[in-house]
Design an enzyme around this catalytic site. Structure first.
Site, PDB file in Angstrom:
ATOM      1  N   ARG A   8       0.952  -1.236   0.131  1.00 55.18           N
ATOM      2  CA  ARG A   8       0.038  -0.069  -0.004  1.00 55.18           C
ATOM      3  C   ARG A   8       0.807   1.202   0.138  1.00 55.18           C
ATOM      4  O   ARG A   8       1.944   1.552   0.815  1.00 55.18           O
ATOM      5  CB  ARG A   8      -0.984  -0.055   1.243  1.00 55.18           C
ATOM      6  N   VAL A   9       0.649   2.203  -0.897  1.00 57.24           N
ATOM      7  CA  VAL A   9       1.316   3.607  -0.744  1.00 57.24           C
ATOM      8  C   VAL A   9      -0.042   4.556  -0.758  1.00 57.24           C
ATOM      9  O   VAL A   9      -1.334   4.309  -1.324  1.00 57.24           O
ATOM     10  CB  VAL A   9       2.067   3.705  -1.949  1.00 57.24           C
ATOM     11  N   SER A  10       0.314   5.786  -0.130  1.00 52.27           N
ATOM     12  CA  SER A  10      -1.010   6.696   0.023  1.00 52.27           C
ATOM     13  C   SER A  10      -1.348   7.352  -0.966  1.00 52.27           C
ATOM     14  O   SER A  10      -2.666   7.706  -1.124  1.00 52.27           O
ATOM     15  CB  SER A  10      -0.463   7.638   1.248  1.00 52.27           C
ATOM     16  N   THR A  11      -0.529   7.547  -1.773  1.00 54.29           N
ATOM     17  CA  THR A  11      -0.753   8.224  -3.375  1.00 54.29           C
ATOM     18  C   THR A  11      -0.369   7.900  -4.512  1.00 54.29           C
ATOM     19  O   THR A  11       0.513   6.978  -4.424  1.00 54.29           O
ATOM     20  CB  THR A  11      -0.513   9.755  -3.134  1.00 54.29           C
ATOM     21  N   GLN A  49       3.251   8.124  -4.909  1.00 53.36           N
ATOM     22  CA  GLN A  49       4.463   7.535  -4.143  1.00 53.36           C
ATOM     23  C   GLN A  49       4.806   6.105  -4.796  1.00 53.36           C
ATOM     24  O   GLN A  49       4.234   5.615  -5.751  1.00 53.36           O
ATOM     25  CB  GLN A  49       3.788   7.111  -2.679  1.00 53.36           C
TER      26      GLN A  49
END
Length: 202
Positions: A9-12, A15
């Protein structure tokens, strides 16, 4: 022995997920078994994560790089951990924290220590998220105090606004007529007039 899976998982979308993917691929996890969301960790309403959970079966093994990749909400991380390990009977390995490996220490003491570490790390992940929100709010407030404006710049007033405003204030023109004269709605005219009265920026 079940199947191996990985979650990233990356926030945006900006990223980079490479660090997490490299760590999982080094474990020879099949590419089709690696699920990735580019989304905030504030909750678990994530399409790929939910697809992964539906696919997991008893004795499967799930790898994640770090606990904050799972999520950043303290209570929800603990609830998801409980669902995965106790209801679905899946093992979880957090690569950056070897003590969070449910394959080890399945006795009472091992489980107890693992639960304590999980709770501490979950709290830290959520606390970091709260700190980020607080720093953002403080930064915005400081910028506003320096006169920085956010959002689109206001449209300049029409050249005849001052004249229409004065006639409206003197009672020689109705608000509706003054607004039409300036090519704006009555509510916009009144809003601009209120600002006009308080500042000489226009």
């Amino acid at each position: 022995m079940g199947k191996c899976y990985g979650y990233v998982r990356v926030s945006t979308r900006e990223q980079n997920e490479d660090r997490q993917l490299i760590a999982l691929q080094a474990l020879s996890i099949p590419k089709k078994n690696i699920y990735m969301d580019k989304q905030s960790g504030k909750d678990f309403k994530r399409p790929q994560y939910n697809r992964l959970v539906r696919r997991l079966r008893q004795n499967d093994l799930l790898y994640i790089k770090s606990i904050d990749r799972l999520g950043r909400n303290y209570s929800e991380i603990l609830e998801q951990w409980r669902i995965l390990t106790r209801e679905k009977k899946v093992d979880i390995v957090v690569l950056d924290m070897p003590i969070l490996d449910t394959r080890r220490g399945k006795d009472l003491m091992g489980t107890f220590l693992s639960d304590i570490v999980l709770q501490v790390l979950s709290f830290v992940a959520e606390n970091e998220r709260s700190d980020i929100r607080r720093r953002q709010a403080e930064g915005i407030a400081a910028a506003k105090a320096r006169g920085v404006r956010f959002g689109r710049p206001p449209k300049p007033l029409p050249e005849n606004f001052c004249s229409a405003y004065q006639q409206w204030k003197n009672g020689t023109m109705t608000g509706t007529a003054a607004a039409q004269e300036c090519g704006m709605s009555l509510s916009t005219f009144r809003y601009k007039a209120g600002i006009y009265e308080k500042t000489d920026l226009f």
